[in-house]
Design a protein around this motif. Structure first.
Motif, PDB file in Angstrom:
ATOM      1  N   GLU A 142       0.680  -1.283   0.256  1.00 47.36           N
ATOM      2  CA  GLU A 142       0.099  -0.008  -0.206  1.00 47.36           C
ATOM      3  C   GLU A 142       0.627   1.501   0.069  1.00 47.36           C
ATOM      4  OE1 GLU A 142      -3.983  -1.437   2.511  1.00 47.36           O
ATOM      5  OE2 GLU A 142      -2.170  -0.967   3.465  1.00 47.36           O
ATOM      6  N   LEU A 143       2.244   1.009   0.289  1.00 45.78           N
ATOM      7  CA  LEU A 143       3.005   2.304   0.358  1.00 45.78           C
ATOM      8  C   LEU A 143       3.225   3.269  -0.699  1.00 45.78           C
ATOM      9  CD1 LEU A 143       5.977   1.130   2.582  1.00 45.78           C
ATOM     10  CD2 LEU A 143       3.714   2.248   3.417  1.00 45.78           C
ATOM     11  N   GLY A 144       2.925   2.778  -2.274  1.00 45.37           N
ATOM     12  CA  GLY A 144       2.986   3.320  -3.125  1.00 45.37           C
ATOM     13  C   GLY A 144       1.730   4.002  -3.514  1.00 45.37           C
ATOM     14  N   ASP A 145       0.603   4.100  -2.719  1.00 45.54           N
ATOM     15  CA  ASP A 145      -0.735   4.532  -3.021  1.00 45.54           C
ATOM     16  C   ASP A 145      -0.498   6.081  -2.865  1.00 45.54           C
ATOM     17  OD1 ASP A 145      -3.429   5.868  -2.132  1.00 45.54           O
ATOM     18  OD2 ASP A 145      -3.832   3.817  -2.757  1.00 45.54           O
ATOM     19  N   PRO A 146      -1.232   6.959  -3.911  1.00 42.70           N
ATOM     20  CA  PRO A 146      -0.992   8.398  -3.939  1.00 42.70           C
ATOM     21  C   PRO A 146      -1.381   9.106  -2.701  1.00 42.70           C
ATOM     22  CG  PRO A 146      -1.901   7.498  -5.873  1.00 42.70           C
ATOM     23  CD  PRO A 146      -2.033   6.191  -5.066  1.00 42.70           C
ATOM     24  N   GLN A 149       1.701   8.536  -0.661  1.00 40.93           N
ATOM     25  CA  GLN A 149       2.953   9.435  -0.971  1.00 40.93           C
ATOM     26  C   GLN A 149       2.685  10.895  -0.923  1.00 40.93           C
ATOM     27  OE1 GLN A 149       5.910   8.011  -2.748  1.00 40.93           O
ATOM     28  NE2 GLN A 149       5.009   6.201  -1.854  1.00 40.93           N
ATOM     29  N   GLN A 179      12.838  -2.295   2.959  1.00 38.08           N
ATOM     30  CA  GLN A 179      12.010  -2.176   1.716  1.00 38.08           C
ATOM     31  C   GLN A 179      11.088  -0.875   1.730  1.00 38.08           C
ATOM     32  OE1 GLN A 179      10.225  -5.680   0.137  1.00 38.08           O
ATOM     33  NE2 GLN A 179      11.674  -6.935   1.074  1.00 38.08           N
ATOM     34  N   GLN A 182      12.652   2.747   1.354  1.00 35.61           N
ATOM     35  CA  GLN A 182      12.758   2.663  -0.050  1.00 35.61           C
ATOM     36  C   GLN A 182      11.497   3.448  -0.904  1.00 35.61           C
ATOM     37  OE1 GLN A 182      16.037   2.863  -1.329  1.00 35.61           O
ATOM     38  NE2 GLN A 182      16.260   2.287   1.032  1.00 35.61           N
ATOM     39  N   GLN A 183      10.267   3.135  -0.155  1.00 30.52           N
ATOM     40  CA  GLN A 183       9.137   3.469  -0.669  1.00 30.52           C
ATOM     41  C   GLN A 183       8.520   4.781  -0.246  1.00 30.52           C
ATOM     42  OE1 GLN A 183       6.322   0.127  -1.683  1.00 30.52           O
ATOM     43  NE2 GLN A 183       8.032  -1.171  -0.563  1.00 30.52           N
ATOM     44  N   VAL A 184       8.896   5.287   0.895  1.00 29.38           N
ATOM     45  CA  VAL A 184       8.125   6.421   1.514  1.00 29.38           C
ATOM     46  C   VAL A 184       9.553   7.370   1.911  1.00 29.38           C
ATOM     47  CG1 VAL A 184       7.047   7.247   3.747  1.00 29.38           C
ATOM     48  CG2 VAL A 184       6.333   5.028   2.557  1.00 29.38           C
ATOM     49  N   GLN A 185       9.133   8.633   1.435  1.00 28.79           N
ATOM     50  CA  GLN A 185      10.197   9.851   2.109  1.00 28.79           C
ATOM     51  C   GLN A 185       9.756  10.071   3.657  1.00 28.79           C
ATOM     52  OE1 GLN A 185      10.367  13.017  -0.718  1.00 28.79           O
ATOM     53  NE2 GLN A 185      12.213  12.412  -1.134  1.00 28.79           N
TER      54      GLN A 185
END
Length: 348
Positions: A142-146, A149, A179, A182-185
């Motif tokens: 779910e971390l790539g969900d807008p 982000q 991991q 790498q997906q969340v700032q």
């Protein structure tokens, strides 16, 4: 009606603030380059926010973690909202609005919470990612969900499930957390609880979140020698009596005197967190004398053997306070022993 001043209570809890501060400093030092925060949920693990939080602030703690929004007001008496995080996140618009008004930072755990927070105006939040404990937190997928982000994430965190033991789950969770990073700032990263601190520098990141160890619990064998007892509970003897051989004590007559015995009734019971599993084989103390618990623990009272002691009615006696030892003898966890202490203790 104006009530008179409350009389002194028959239960009291002495907090060793110097030991508490020393425990935080030890955990901060063991956290290496990371800074230690402090879990103060559940009224500072039962010891009292009003005493614990100022002592931790003086020691150097700057981050405080709660579970419920109902816990916020007490901590806001001592620190700014931006120093507080509520781990359960925001369940509804009311909680989001409360966070916005107080400056307290919610820990976002789901896409629904991310949406609620964004719709409330957004702003700084923390983000929990689940790496295997399967309680709260975003799935990695779910971390790539807008929605995620777009969040302004200060601390990206996860929670270790088995840090108190040499489990392969620790390394698996660490790998999944890497991991996630790498997906969340995020401004900072946090993974380790009290036990996790002892897993080494790979688990420390920027901020550790000790809880139990602050309050005298040994959450990992490696903490022994670094952590001191903090809580010293006491209860008053409210009556003494002389038993003769054959007299029994308490519900179901589980203990019977074999000889004349002087006993004391003590003002504590399972309503105060002294559970029935803590009775058998345990003892209280007075002036160094051991006072074995006799019979079954009641809601408000226990009976102790005063043989060889000069303790009298009105005297305060010491309850067991060594958390690891008490956990071993009772079968309870150290967390349960701390947080079950009831409201009748004077924590002043």
């Amino acid at each position: 009606m104006t009530l008179p001043e409350e009389p002194p209570r028959s239960l009291r809890l002495r907090l060793d603030r110097m030991a508490l501060a020393a425990n935080w400093r030890a955990l901060d030092r063991l956290s290496g380059e990371a800074m230690a925060g402090a879990a103060v949920k559940a009224d500072a693990y039962g010891l009292g926010v009003d005493a614990v939080v100022p002592a931790l602030c003086d020691a150097g703690s700057r981050h405080f973690f709660l579970a419920h929004w109902s816990e916020v007001a007490a901590v806001l008496e001592h620190v700014a909202g931006s120093a507080i995080s509520v781990l359960h996140g925001v369940r509804n618009a009311e909680e989001a609005a409360f966070a916005q008004a107080t400056g307290v930072i919610p820990t976002i755990n789901s896409l629904r919470q991310a949406k609620l927070w964004t719709e409330s105006g957004g702003g700084t939040c923390h983000l929990m990612v689940d790496t295997g404990i399967n309680r709260l937190g975003m799935a990695l997928a779910e971390l790539g969900d807008p929605l995620v982000q777009s969040l302004d994430v200060d601390i990206l965190m996860s929670h270790l499930a088995s840090a108190d033991e040499a489990s392969p789950q620790n390394a698996r969770q660490l790998g999944l957390f890497h991991q996630a990073t790498q997906q969340v700032q995020a401004g900072r990263l946090s993974l380790a609880n009290s036990a996790g601190i002892m897993l080494g520098t790979d688990y420390h990141f920027d901020l550790t979140r000790p809880g139990l160890a602050l309050y005298g619990g040994i959450a990992h064998p490696g903490l022994a020698g670094h952590i001191a007892q903090v809580a010293y509970p006491q209860a008053a003897i409210i009556q003494t009596r002389q038993l003769t051989a054959g007299d029994s004590v308490g519900y179901n007559a589980l203990w019977t005197a074999r000889q004349p015995t002087r006993v004391g009734t003590v003002s504590i019971g399972y309503a105060d967190g002294f559970l029935r599993t803590m009775g058998p084989g345990s003892a209280l103390q007075h002036a160094g004398d051991l006072l074995p618990v006799l019979g079954r623990v009641s809601m408000d009272m226990i009976v102790v053997d005063l043989t060889g002691s000069d303790a009298e009615e009105g005297d305060f006696i010491d309850l067991p306070g060594d958390l690891p030892a008490l956990a071993q003898s009772s079968g309870l966890s150290q967390y349960e022993i701390l947080t079950l202490m009831g409201r009748r203790f004077d924590r002043g």
